[in-house]
Design an enzyme around this catalytic site. Structure first.
Site, mmCIF file in Angstrom:
data_model
loop_
_atom_site.group_PDB
_atom_site.id
_atom_site.type_symbol
_atom_site.label_atom_id
_atom_site.label_comp_id
_atom_site.label_asym_id
_atom_site.label_seq_id
_atom_site.Cartn_x
_atom_site.Cartn_y
_atom_site.Cartn_z
ATOM 1 C CE LYS A 183 -1.782 2.908 2.435
ATOM 2 N NZ LYS A 183 -1.648 4.183 1.661
ATOM 3 C CD GLU A 258 13.510 0.993 9.044
ATOM 4 O OE1 GLU A 258 14.040 2.029 9.493
ATOM 5 O OE2 GLU A 258 14.048 -0.118 9.101
ATOM 6 C CB CYS A 292 13.205 9.101 7.749
ATOM 7 S SG CYS A 292 14.294 8.054 6.792
ATOM 8 C CD GLU A 391 10.082 13.149 10.835
ATOM 9 O OE1 GLU A 391 8.923 12.742 11.004
ATOM 10 O OE2 GLU A 391 10.972 12.462 10.307
HETATM 11 P P1 NAD Z 1 2.377 8.557 7.330
HETATM 12 O O1 NAD Z 1 2.691 7.816 8.572
HETATM 13 O O2 NAD Z 1 1.316 9.590 7.363
HETATM 14 O O3 NAD Z 1 1.964 7.565 6.161
HETATM 15 C C1 NAD Z 1 2.792 6.504 5.754
HETATM 16 C C2 NAD Z 1 1.937 5.434 5.109
HETATM 17 O O4 NAD Z 1 1.081 4.866 6.100
HETATM 18 C C3 NAD Z 1 1.031 5.946 3.991
HETATM 19 O O5 NAD Z 1 0.967 4.962 2.979
HETATM 20 C C4 NAD Z 1 -0.311 6.074 4.702
HETATM 21 O O6 NAD Z 1 -1.411 5.996 3.841
HETATM 22 C C5 NAD Z 1 -0.259 4.887 5.637
HETATM 23 N N1 NAD Z 1 -1.145 4.963 6.804
HETATM 24 C C6 NAD Z 1 -1.548 6.070 7.478
HETATM 25 N N2 NAD Z 1 -2.369 5.712 8.488
HETATM 26 C C7 NAD Z 1 -2.472 4.365 8.469
HETATM 27 C C8 NAD Z 1 -3.171 3.420 9.256
HETATM 28 N N3 NAD Z 1 -3.936 3.779 10.294
HETATM 29 N N4 NAD Z 1 -3.050 2.105 8.951
HETATM 30 C C9 NAD Z 1 -2.262 1.702 7.917
HETATM 31 N N5 NAD Z 1 -1.602 2.570 7.122
HETATM 32 C C10 NAD Z 1 -1.680 3.876 7.398
HETATM 33 O O7 NAD Z 1 3.771 9.159 6.839
HETATM 34 P P2 NAD Z 1 4.044 10.103 5.603
HETATM 35 O O8 NAD Z 1 3.564 11.478 5.957
HETATM 36 O O9 NAD Z 1 3.532 9.445 4.373
HETATM 37 O O10 NAD Z 1 5.652 10.060 5.541
HETATM 38 C C11 NAD Z 1 6.469 10.870 6.315
HETATM 39 C C12 NAD Z 1 6.999 10.114 7.525
HETATM 40 O O11 NAD Z 1 7.680 8.924 7.125
HETATM 41 C C13 NAD Z 1 8.015 10.925 8.285
HETATM 42 O O12 NAD Z 1 7.755 10.835 9.661
HETATM 43 C C14 NAD Z 1 9.327 10.235 7.960
HETATM 44 O O13 NAD Z 1 10.334 10.406 8.933
HETATM 45 C C15 NAD Z 1 8.908 8.829 7.834
HETATM 46 N N6 NAD Z 1 9.911 8.043 7.075
HETATM 47 C C16 NAD Z 1 10.721 7.162 7.754
HETATM 48 C C17 NAD Z 1 11.716 6.454 7.073
HETATM 49 C C18 NAD Z 1 12.650 5.494 7.787
HETATM 50 O O14 NAD Z 1 13.304 4.681 7.119
HETATM 51 N N7 NAD Z 1 12.763 5.554 9.104
HETATM 52 C C19 NAD Z 1 11.873 6.655 5.692
HETATM 53 C C20 NAD Z 1 11.037 7.573 5.050
HETATM 54 C C21 NAD Z 1 10.055 8.252 5.760
#
Ligand code: NAD
Length: 499
Positions: A183, A258, A292, A391
């Site tokens: 997803k 992650e 991230c 962040e």
């Molecule tokens: P997000 O958590 O809002 O969304 C990430 C994914 O999760 C999306 O596909 C979203 O649709 C899905 N999602 C949201 N709510 C959900 C739920 N209740 N159940 C299942 N899936 C759900 O994050 P974002 O805004 O898309 O991305 C930014 C974040 O990602 C930042 O915090 C960044 O640090 C983090 N990130 C971490 C890494 C790492 O390797 N540690 C890498 C890239 C990004």
């Protein structure tokens, strides 16, 4: 003919199930080009019913399909074919990725796409060398420990590097024989969908990789909650990760998470300051600041602070901002209007908390309707300020001075996050003290980000649970099974055979 002329931007993006594209079954959502600030395509969401179908396809492919049963050589051949196809289609994939992320096309070509292809090559190599265990210490017995694929994996990824991150999740899951439902972020499905199509052209059997698209609380949650999902691999925000782990707990599906970061980039007076300056700028302004592992808290030793800060601000002001498709652009738009507002709000919070905005802190409407923000550098009053703790996820650097090694360690570790840290110094005792004291999953010394795929990647504290990398992914996407047998028939007590 340019890529823009030859690549088709899909009018509509739905699901991909059992080797075929399928129309979505739920609401329609706009797919927005952040550089233009307007929709360029439509995503049709997968509702819970379609998620059920996708998980069913992945389960059937796992239980009855050829993929988990193929020889390692046969799986390797498909993974290497996928690698070659991603490289052959890198221009097209980079162009599609740029359309719904605003990531600078040059960075997509030079970093994201080669990395996505390399993920498949890496796991093809890895499975050709991995070994299982035998225990023979107990006299008269041999016990072998085997690894079997874990089953259906749910792979959920964010919008800040869709192809690079989801390719890592997919390659690491399927290499070991698992099947999956992915997803991607609802904001950025375009290139991931094309990548999955290319994977099938490479001979991936139907049902091994399925895609559902849609919002997290709708499509994502239905996927994680599905009782047939045996592994959840999530990359995204910390609060989402917490929610996902709670839902996965209902059917005891192990998770790797992650998550976010507020990583310290620590510059000592003993560093090569020219390189440290280049590294600090790359650390926060690469990928439009939306990474991230961004070095978003820049800690500089007080004796060189003023000079370093002045040069950092000057270079930030000179960044070439604009159209991410332009080869000269260094910083593109933020990924969404919401993300732009968030970054601007933090400039206000910096002032409210007693800090000062050294440059930026404003939108750039002169660049058109895209979501452009000026590169922002703030001087925080101290590490407790919100701009030093939260962040922000944008081109927003927070500067803080420190005096000694102990202070640098205390400031760097005073964070709920613990993803990565960067240390710049040519003084060995300083580097040693820092690498031993920092509470982060990775420490990069005198270098910007350098991802070693063989090594585990992941965070301490609120930055994550579990690791990604060769052995870490093998452990996660497989189940261990022990088979024990005697080398000579053992004496057995004969129950019920007495007089
Ligand atoms: P997000 O958590 O809002 O969304 C990430 C994914 O999760 C999306 O596909 C979203 O649709 C899905 N999602 C949201 N709510 C959900 C739920 N209740 N159940 C299942 N899936 C759900 O994050 P974002 O805004 O898309 O991305 C930014 C974040 O990602 C930042 O915090 C960044 O640090 C983090 N990130 C971490 C890494 C790492 O390797 N540690 C890498 C890239 C990004």
């Amino acid at each position: 003919m340019s890529v823009a002329q030859s690549v088709r931007l899909p009018q509509r993006v739905g699901a991909w199930i059992d080797g075929q594209p399928r129309p979505g079954t739920g609401e329609e959502l706009p797919i927005v080009n952040p550089a233009l600030g307007r929709p360029v395509s439509v995503l049709t969401e997968s509702d819970a019913g379609q998620v059920e179908v996708a998980v069913g396809a992945a389960r059937a492919a796992f239980e009855r399909g050829p993929w988990p049963r193929w020889s390692v050589e046969r799986r390797q051949a498909v993974l290497r074919d996928i690698q070659a196809r991603l490289l052959a289609h890198a221009e097209e994939l980079a162009w599609l990725e740029c359309q719904n992320t605003g990531i600078v096309l040059r960075e997509l070509r030079q970093r994201h796409l080669p990395r996505a292809a390399a993920n498949f090559g890496f796991f093809a190599d890895y499975i050709g060398q991995s070994a299982e265990h035998v225990y023979r210490q107990t006299p008269g017995y041999v016990s072998t420990v085997m690894r079997e694929p874990a089953g259906v994996a749910a792979l959920i990824s964010p919008w800040n590097a869709p192809v690079a991150l989801s390719s890592m999740q997919i390659a690491s899951a399927i290499a070991f024989g698992a099947t999956c439902v992915i997803k991607p972020s609802e904001q950025s499905p375009l290139a991931v969908q094309r990548m999955v199509e290319l994977m099938h052209e490479a001979g991936l059997p139907p049902g091994v990789v399925n895609v559902v698209n849609g919002r997290g609380p709708v499509t994502g949650q239905a996927l994680v909650a599905h009782p047939d999902v045996r592994r959840v691999c999530f990359t995204g925000g910390t609060e989402t990760g917490r929610r996902i782990m709670e839902v996965a707990a209902s059917h005891l599906a192990p998770c790797t998470l992650e998550l976010g970061g507020k990583s310290a980039n620590i510059v000592f007076a003993s560093a090569n300051l020219e390189r440290a300056l280049d590294g600090a700028l790359l650390g926060i302004f690469s990928n439009n600041g939306q990474q991230c592992l961004a070095g978003s808290r820049i800690l500089v030793q007080r004796s060189v602070f003023d000079d370093f800060a002045a040069r950092f601000v000057e270079r930030a002001r000179r960044l070439r901002i604009g159209d991410p498709m332009d080869a000269a652009t260094e910083l593109g738009p933020l990924a969404s209007q919401a993300q732009l507002q968030r970054v601007l709000r933090y400039a206000e919070l910096a002032r409210e908390d007693g800090g000062s905005v050294l440059t930026g802190g404003a939108a750039l409407p002169s660049l058109g309707p895209g979501f452009y923000a000026a590169p922002t550098v703030v001087l925080a009053l101290d590490n407790a300020c919100r701009v030093a703790q939260d962040e922000i996820f944008g081109p927003f650097a927070t500067l803080l001075p420190f005096d000694r090694v102990d202070d640098a360690l205390a400031i760097a570790n005073a964070s709920r996050y613990g993803l990565v840290s960067y240390v710049w110094s040519d003084h060995l005792p300083t580097v040693t003290a820092m690498t031993e004291g920092l509470r982060t999953g990775v420490v990069w010394v005198n270098t910007p980000m350098m991802r070693e795929l063989r090594a585990p990647f992941g965070g301490f504290k609120d930055s994550g649970v579990g690791r990604q990398g060769g052995a870490a992914c093998e452990a996660f996407f497989t189940e261990e099974k022990v088979v024990t047998w005697p080398t000579t028939p053992p004496a057995l007590r004969r129950l019920g055979a007495g007089p």
